[in-house]
Design an enzyme around this catalytic site. Sequence first.
Site, mmCIF file in Angstrom:
data_model
loop_
_atom_site.group_PDB
_atom_site.id
_atom_site.type_symbol
_atom_site.label_atom_id
_atom_site.label_comp_id
_atom_site.label_asym_id
_atom_site.label_seq_id
_atom_site.Cartn_x
_atom_site.Cartn_y
_atom_site.Cartn_z
ATOM 1 N N THR A 180 0.853 -1.187 0.000
ATOM 2 C CA THR A 180 0.000 0.000 0.000
ATOM 3 C C THR A 180 0.887 1.234 0.000
ATOM 4 O O THR A 180 2.073 1.165 0.318
ATOM 5 C CB THR A 180 -0.912 0.014 1.231
ATOM 6 O OG1 THR A 180 -0.096 0.119 2.411
ATOM 7 C CG2 THR A 180 -1.757 -1.245 1.309
ATOM 8 N N GLU A 324 -5.515 -4.403 -1.551
ATOM 9 C CA GLU A 324 -5.950 -5.596 -0.826
ATOM 10 C C GLU A 324 -6.940 -6.454 -1.609
ATOM 11 O O GLU A 324 -7.195 -7.603 -1.231
ATOM 12 C CB GLU A 324 -6.589 -5.192 0.506
ATOM 13 C CG GLU A 324 -5.631 -4.573 1.501
ATOM 14 C CD GLU A 324 -5.446 -3.069 1.354
ATOM 15 O OE1 GLU A 324 -4.984 -2.418 2.301
ATOM 16 O OE2 GLU A 324 -5.762 -2.524 0.260
ATOM 17 N N LYS A 434 -16.508 15.917 9.964
ATOM 18 C CA LYS A 434 -17.568 15.910 10.972
ATOM 19 C C LYS A 434 -17.779 17.326 11.475
ATOM 20 O O LYS A 434 -16.911 17.909 12.127
ATOM 21 C CB LYS A 434 -17.221 14.985 12.132
ATOM 22 C CG LYS A 434 -18.427 14.651 13.012
ATOM 23 C CD LYS A 434 -18.141 13.492 13.938
ATOM 24 C CE LYS A 434 -19.416 13.028 14.637
ATOM 25 N NZ LYS A 434 -19.147 11.859 15.520
ATOM 26 N N TRP A 439 -21.937 14.265 9.445
ATOM 27 C CA TRP A 439 -20.887 13.973 8.478
ATOM 28 C C TRP A 439 -21.109 14.734 7.162
ATOM 29 O O TRP A 439 -22.226 14.854 6.688
ATOM 30 C CB TRP A 439 -20.826 12.485 8.178
ATOM 31 C CG TRP A 439 -20.468 11.635 9.359
ATOM 32 C CD1 TRP A 439 -21.302 10.813 10.052
ATOM 33 C CD2 TRP A 439 -19.189 11.535 9.997
ATOM 34 N NE1 TRP A 439 -20.627 10.196 11.070
ATOM 35 C CE2 TRP A 439 -19.326 10.618 11.068
ATOM 36 C CE3 TRP A 439 -17.943 12.125 9.775
ATOM 37 C CZ2 TRP A 439 -18.268 10.272 11.906
ATOM 38 C CZ3 TRP A 439 -16.894 11.785 10.612
ATOM 39 C CH2 TRP A 439 -17.058 10.873 11.660
#
Length: 550
Positions: A180, A324, A434, A439
Site C-alpha cells: 500500500t 488488498e 464531521k 458527516w
Amino acid sequence: MSGYDQTLEPFLWRAEAIHSDREIVARTHEGINRYTYGEYADRARQLANALDALGIEEGDRVGTFCWNHDRHFETYFGVPNMGAQLHTINPLLPDSHIQYIVEDAADRVIFVDPSLAEKLAAAYDPDAFESVEQFVVIGDEVPDVSLEPLTDYESFIADQSTEYDWPDLDQEDMAGMCYTSGTTGKPKGVEYTQQMMWSHTMAMLTPQGLGIEDSDVVMPIVPMFHVNAWGMPFAATAAGAKQVFPGPAPDPADIAQLIEDEGVTITAGVPTVWLGLLEYAAENEVDLSSLERVVIGGAAAPKAVIEQFDDLGVEVVHAWGMTETSPVGAVAHLTDEMERAPYGTQVDKRSKQGLIVPGLEFKVVGDDGEEIAWDGEAFGELLIRGPWVTTEYHERPEANETDFEGSWLRTGDIVTVDEEGYIEIVDRADDVIKSGGEWISSQELENAIMSHEAVSEAAVIGVPHERWQERPVAMVVVPETTDRDQLTEELKAMLREEYPKWWLPDGFEFIDEIPKTATGKFSKMDLREQYAGEELLEEDAPADAAPDED
C-alpha cells in the site's frame, strides 16, 4: 476430486499456443519495441532459467523497479511461473519507504529501469538492502550507479535456453506482492497467491468485469508497479489480446499517438490522465476512433469526463478496488434496466464505484455495527470478502487485528448503496468531515466543484473550528487567467442549489497543484499538513450553518 490447481501458467500456455503471432508493443527510450506472444514466451523461459542459475527458488521474492514496458511484462509470467514471488516496487515512493519495503519483503533480486537506477541508488541502504544479491538493469548497458552487483538484463538472460519446464505449483503458493502507499503510516505488504491472481484474471474477462477479448488492443496507463496495472496484463494475456505498454512517463501526446498508431481499444488510468488527454484532443488533431473503453480508477470518475468521452463515442468504465482486493472489486456497468433509463440517470450510475464483481461479497455497516439500508442515503463502512481479497498483511499483526473482521476486509471507505446495488464512496474514513456532529462527504463536494468547466482539480479538507469541530475548505486548481473572485461566487451558487448550507465550504483556496500520493491519488494528508497553520476560513463564511439550523 477437485480440479487442477488454479495458477497463472495456463494463461501463458494458451496465449502462446493459440495467439502466438499476436503482438506485444512497448514505447521505450530507444523507440518502439514489438514482438509476439511466441517470442515473449521464449524470453519468459530464458528469464526463469537465468533466475534458476542465480539460485532463486520457489518462494523467493524478486523485485521490480520499473515503468510499463515489455521487459517488465516478461517478469509478470517469468517470475511467478517458476514459483518465485513477483514484488513490484513503486519508484515514486520516498526513499525511506523504498528502504522499508525492500527490507520487509527481503527481495533477493531487483530489476530496475535505466532511468530509475539513480533513484534506486539514492534509496540504497546496505542494511535495508542486505537481502539483495543481484541488481539487473532493464537494458543492454550498465549505468554508472552505486548498486552492486549490477548487470544488464540482456546479458542476464542472453545465454539461457528458451526451454523451461514450469514446475507444478500449488494454488496457495505466493505469486505476487504489492505494498500500500502508506499515507497514514508504514506501507503494508499484500501478498497474492496463484489462486488469487487466477480468479481475479478470470473475473476481469467477464462482461461484469472489464470484458477483455482477443480482439482487443489493451494499453494500461496505470503503472505496472501499482497492483499489477490493475491486473490488465494478466487478463489481456489470458484473452490473447494485443498489448501496448506506454513506457516511462507518457504525456497526452504519447498516449494519443499510441492509441492512433496501435489501434488501442481499451485503456486504463487515473482521472488526471484522461483530463490531460481530453484537453490535448481539444487543441490538436487526434484520431481516437479505435478507442472503445476507458477504465477510470484510483479516484472518482468526474461526470464531465464521462460526458466528454461519450461525445467522442468512447465508453467510460468506472472501477473501484484496493491493493488488498488484487485490485478490482466493483465496476460501474449499467444493468439491463439502467440501459433503458434516461441519460442523466445513466451518467449518475456510471460515476459511482459500481456493482460488486461476481465472486465477491460486501456489506456496509454503520457506527452501531449493523448493516445499513440500501437506500442511497444511509452510509457506513464498506467490508468486502472473496477469493481475490487478502485476509492479512505481511508481517503486520497489529494491522491484521484492526483491518480485518474474520474473512471480511474493512476497507476504510465510507459508502452508500442505492436500491439497484450500486456502491458509491462518499469518503475515506480518514477524510470524512464531521461538523456539528454530522458527516460531510468531502469527495462529493470535490466532484461537484470539479464539474465546473473552469476547475482542473479540487480537494476538500476539514479544518478545525472552535464551535463546529470541523468545517470544509475547498482547495482548487484553475488556469492562471481565471477570475478567481467570480469563480468563487459561481461555485458557491452552484453548490447552494444541490447541498444544504452547512455542507458548503467555508473557504475556497486557489493553489497551483493538488499534492498526489505515489499512486496518483489526491493526498489530503499532505494538504492538511501544508495548510495546518493557514487561516482558511473566510471572515464572512456562514460557519454557524449547523445541520439543525439549516
